[in-house]
Scaffold this active site. Structure first.
Site, PDB file in Angstrom:
ATOM      1  N   GLY A  99      -7.545  18.993   5.360  1.00 40.87           N
ATOM      2  CA  GLY A  99      -6.519  20.015   5.743  1.00 40.87           C
ATOM      3  C   GLY A  99      -7.152  20.933   6.664  1.00 40.87           C
ATOM      4  O   GLY A  99      -8.337  20.716   7.089  1.00 40.87           O
ATOM      5  N   CYS A 124     -12.887  15.802   3.136  1.00 40.13           N
ATOM      6  CA  CYS A 124     -12.985  16.656   4.155  1.00 40.13           C
ATOM      7  C   CYS A 124     -12.807  18.149   3.447  1.00 40.13           C
ATOM      8  O   CYS A 124     -13.357  18.514   2.894  1.00 40.13           O
ATOM      9  CB  CYS A 124     -11.978  16.269   5.205  1.00 40.13           C
ATOM     10  SG  CYS A 124     -12.324  17.066   6.637  1.00 40.13           S
ATOM     11  N   TYR A 125     -11.678  18.766   3.934  1.00 41.86           N
ATOM     12  CA  TYR A 125     -11.470  20.173   3.340  1.00 41.86           C
ATOM     13  C   TYR A 125     -11.426  20.051   1.620  1.00 41.86           C
ATOM     14  O   TYR A 125     -11.907  20.907   1.237  1.00 41.86           O
ATOM     15  CB  TYR A 125     -10.086  20.765   3.747  1.00 41.86           C
ATOM     16  CG  TYR A 125      -9.808  21.992   3.328  1.00 41.86           C
ATOM     17  CD1 TYR A 125     -10.608  23.158   3.863  1.00 41.86           C
ATOM     18  CD2 TYR A 125      -9.107  22.114   2.098  1.00 41.86           C
ATOM     19  CE1 TYR A 125     -10.290  24.407   3.292  1.00 41.86           C
ATOM     20  CE2 TYR A 125      -8.774  23.476   1.391  1.00 41.86           C
ATOM     21  CZ  TYR A 125      -9.538  24.570   2.016  1.00 41.86           C
ATOM     22  OH  TYR A 125      -9.579  25.912   1.550  1.00 41.86           O
ATOM     23  N   HIS A 166     -12.969  10.705   6.456  1.00 40.17           N
ATOM     24  CA  HIS A 166     -11.676  10.280   6.033  1.00 40.17           C
ATOM     25  C   HIS A 166     -11.783   8.654   5.619  1.00 40.17           C
ATOM     26  O   HIS A 166     -11.585   8.050   6.494  1.00 40.17           O
ATOM     27  CB  HIS A 166     -10.636  10.485   6.929  1.00 40.17           C
ATOM     28  CG  HIS A 166     -10.143  12.223   7.329  1.00 40.17           C
ATOM     29  ND1 HIS A 166      -9.350  12.613   6.403  1.00 40.17           N
ATOM     30  CD2 HIS A 166     -10.865  13.107   7.949  1.00 40.17           C
ATOM     31  CE1 HIS A 166      -9.408  13.952   6.819  1.00 40.17           C
ATOM     32  NE2 HIS A 166     -10.333  14.232   7.462  1.00 40.17           N
ATOM     33  N   GLU A 219      -9.191   7.168   4.061  1.00 35.33           N
ATOM     34  CA  GLU A 219      -7.798   6.641   4.328  1.00 35.33           C
ATOM     35  C   GLU A 219      -7.709   6.190   5.616  1.00 35.33           C
ATOM     36  O   GLU A 219      -6.483   5.497   5.739  1.00 35.33           O
ATOM     37  CB  GLU A 219      -6.897   7.667   3.863  1.00 35.33           C
ATOM     38  CG  GLU A 219      -6.632   8.984   4.637  1.00 35.33           C
ATOM     39  CD  GLU A 219      -7.834  10.287   4.558  1.00 35.33           C
ATOM     40  OE1 GLU A 219      -8.997   9.823   4.072  1.00 35.33           O
ATOM     41  OE2 GLU A 219      -7.559  11.425   4.902  1.00 35.33           O
ATOM     42  N   ASP A 257      17.698   0.189   2.162  1.00 31.32           N
ATOM     43  CA  ASP A 257      17.514   1.265   1.105  1.00 31.32           C
ATOM     44  C   ASP A 257      18.570   1.400   0.076  1.00 31.32           C
ATOM     45  O   ASP A 257      18.505   1.057  -1.070  1.00 31.32           O
ATOM     46  CB  ASP A 257      17.274   2.743   1.713  1.00 31.32           C
ATOM     47  CG  ASP A 257      16.042   2.561   2.809  1.00 31.32           C
ATOM     48  OD1 ASP A 257      15.254   1.718   2.731  1.00 31.32           O
ATOM     49  OD2 ASP A 257      15.757   3.710   3.510  1.00 31.32           O
ATOM     50  N   LYS A 283       8.783   2.913   2.447  1.00 34.86           N
ATOM     51  CA  LYS A 283       9.607   1.814   2.970  1.00 34.86           C
ATOM     52  C   LYS A 283       9.279   0.340   2.799  1.00 34.86           C
ATOM     53  O   LYS A 283       9.895  -0.414   2.315  1.00 34.86           O
ATOM     54  CB  LYS A 283       9.682   2.164   4.615  1.00 34.86           C
ATOM     55  CG  LYS A 283      10.953   1.046   5.191  1.00 34.86           C
ATOM     56  CD  LYS A 283      12.257   1.610   5.199  1.00 34.86           C
ATOM     57  CE  LYS A 283      13.331   0.922   5.536  1.00 34.86           C
ATOM     58  NZ  LYS A 283      14.511   1.767   5.464  1.00 34.86           N
TER      59      LYS A 283
END
Ligand code: XMP
Length: 520
Positions: A59, A86-87, A176, A178, A234, A376
């Site tokens: 963040g 991180c944060y 990070h 991710e 969807d 999605k």
């Protein structure tokens, strides 16, 4: 939202990082269900979900700033594994009794972690003494570790790049994991959820389908459900899932607003009636929509008119059916995640999106939203699981207001017909060239401009057609598709030869931002 209580869930607490959604993706790719909540409502979510592990996101804040966010203390006291990124690492550090401060040495982008010690996060992946590429983005550093924590890896700018407490199963990463620029990041997250947290990776689409069907049955009971089927992926997947759960208690309504692509309404109706035997009412409201739009050139007014009429028509049809207790919607997870707002200010409306907002209150219906936990591509996987044909699942997105927002200037029946033909030829050429799946979205736009041409020795004075094709991941940003000029030339020739009313074709080379994907 009904919690998936009997599913092993990882709770992701969002401190406002740009890439929090990627953490959820990686965890799900490891076959584990995850939910994101903003830090402000994390305590209630923690109690509701009873997660098996928690991940704290990055963040923009600094822990030493007054009022900077924290995770609920209960997260560190519940005896479950926690991973701070991180944060999130800094928050974990200070909340567990350590000290962090602003660092003079900021690190952004590519960096290398030197592995100092074996760690359960590194199992089968990183060995002591090795160096591995990671992606950093931080300006703070740890100056004293909480009791019982030790260092497992360091980088040039972050002596505490990886720390943790093996007994408490708490770990912090300065980088990070991710993002794809940390090449082993997905595997580190996999080690956390499987190895450290001991969660089995059995969150498959088939398991999700069974659970969703049971949840729908529990919610709907003997009630009646109606679903606005647009022909998009969807709403189609939502309808199929609900049909599997409650059969003919569901009725789908497809409002043909006369703004669809060539043969679209016909094809969608045929597929659902023939292959799925799903109760489906098709309403031909083309005249009503097109008359109301005739001559309207203001993009927002077009959108508002279409939205209003859609609700009116849908409501009339629903009343003919004797009303319903539930309205089905194909809402996806990215629309559900509450964004973390530090300023509290609303964002600017660029375009009013078309939906059935307001209907549930007007008609006193509850919502059934079986896709609200999915991304999605997960919806596409579920569609495949439910037997939807590949070519249907992989279709490009199509906006609710349809061709009306691809006719800048006033909409007329004639222009819609011209546009529909041009669009069909364009998509046909794209498919024949094998480019359909490489493009995120492609369509034709009919410009309110006529130009002079010469055809068969005669003068023509006809419309200009613009072609658009973009690559994108989520529609939020996009680049124009780099066609081969030969393809564009051949497609333009075909459109001009076959469509009466168009004598010139241009290609749109605008990215998003600054442009949007649609022209209106
Ligand atoms: P823009 O034009 O905002 O579009 O860059 C991003 C994506 O959203 C689609 N779009 C809509 N979809 N209702 C929808 O369901 C709408 O009102 C709407 N407006 C734009 C657009 O086609 C693109 O995929």
């Amino acid at each position: 939202m009904p919690a998936m209580k009997n599913t092993d869930t990882v709770l992701i607490i969002d401190f406002g990082s740009q890439v929090t959604q990627l953490i959820a993706r990686r965890v799900r790719e490891a076959g584990v269900h995850s939910e994101i909540v903003p830090f402000q409502s994390a305590e209630a979510a923690f109690k509701r979900i009873e997660p098996k592990a928690v991940i704290l996101s990055g963040g923009p804040a600094s822990t030493h700033e007054a009022g900077s966010p924290r995770a609920p203390q209960i997260v560190f006291e519940a005896g479950i594994p926690v991973l701070g990124i991180c944060y999130g690492q800094m928050a974990m550090c200070v909340q567990m009794g350590g000290v962090a401060e602003a660092s003079d040495h900021r690190e952004f982008g590519r960096a290398f972690v030197q592995v100092e010690k074996d760690c359960p996060l590194f199992d089968g992946l990183w060995a002591t003494g090795q160096r591995h590429q990671v992606w950093m983005s931080h300006g703070d550093r740890v100056i004293s570790l909480p009791d019982g924590f030790q260092i497992f890896g360091r980088s040039e700018g972050a002596p505490f790049a990886v720390f943790g407490n093996v007994e408490k199963k708490m770990y912090g990463l300065m980088f990070h994991p991710e993002v794809v620029h940390t090449p082993d990041g997905a595997k580190l997250l996999r080690n956390f959820v499987h190895g450290v947290a001991g969660i089995e990776g059995d969150w498959t689409m088939s398991a999700y389908r069974d659970k969703a069907v049971a949840d729908i049955r529990a919610q709907v009971g003997k009630g009646k459900v109606i679903c606005a089927l647009s022909g998009g992926v969807d709403s189609s997947v939502a309808a199929l899932l609900i049909h599997e759960a409650v059969g003919d208690q569901l009725t789908c309504i497809l409002v043909d607003h006369g703004l669809m692509r060539k043969d679209e309404a016909k094809n969608v109706v045929a597929m659902f009636r023939e292959h799925y035997n799903l109760p489906l009412i098709m309403v031909d409201a083309a005249d009503r929509f097109v008359s109301a739009l005739e001559g309207e050139s203001d993009p927002e007014k077009k959108r508002k008119t279409i939205g209003r009429l859609f609700i009116e028509v849908f409501e009339e049809e629903a009343k003919k059916l004797g009303g319903a207790d539930f309205l089905a919607q194909g809402t996806l997870y990215p629309d559900v995640i509450e964004s973390v707002s530090f300023s509290g200010g609303p964002s600017v409306t660029i375009k009013s999106h078309h939906n059935v907002g307001g209907l549930p209150e007007r008609m006193n219906m509850q919502l059934v939203e079986p896709l609200r936990e999915l991304f999605k591509d997960e919806v596409r996987a579920l569609g495949k699981e439910l037997g939807l044909p590949e070519h249907f699942i992989g279709r490009h997105p199509f906006p609710g207001p349809g061709l009306a927002i691809r006719c800048p200037g006033g909409v007329t029946r004639e222009k819609l017909d011209i546009l529909r033909e041009a669009d069909a030829i364009y998509l046909d050429e794209i498919r024949k060239a094998g480019l359909y799946d490489a493009i995120w979205q492609a369509f034709a736009v009919l410009l309110p401009v006529q130009t002079v041409g010469v055809m068969g020795d005669g003068r023509t004075y006809e419309f200009v057609c613009a072609l658009r094709a973009v690559t994108s991941v989520d529609g939020m940003t996009a680049d124009f598709y780099h066609y081969d000029m030969g393809f564009l030339g051949a497609t333009a020739t075909r459109i001009i030869n076959e469509v009466r009313g168009i004598n010139r074709v241009v290609y749109d080379v605008t990215s998003k931002p600054p442009g949007t994907i649609e022209w209106e």
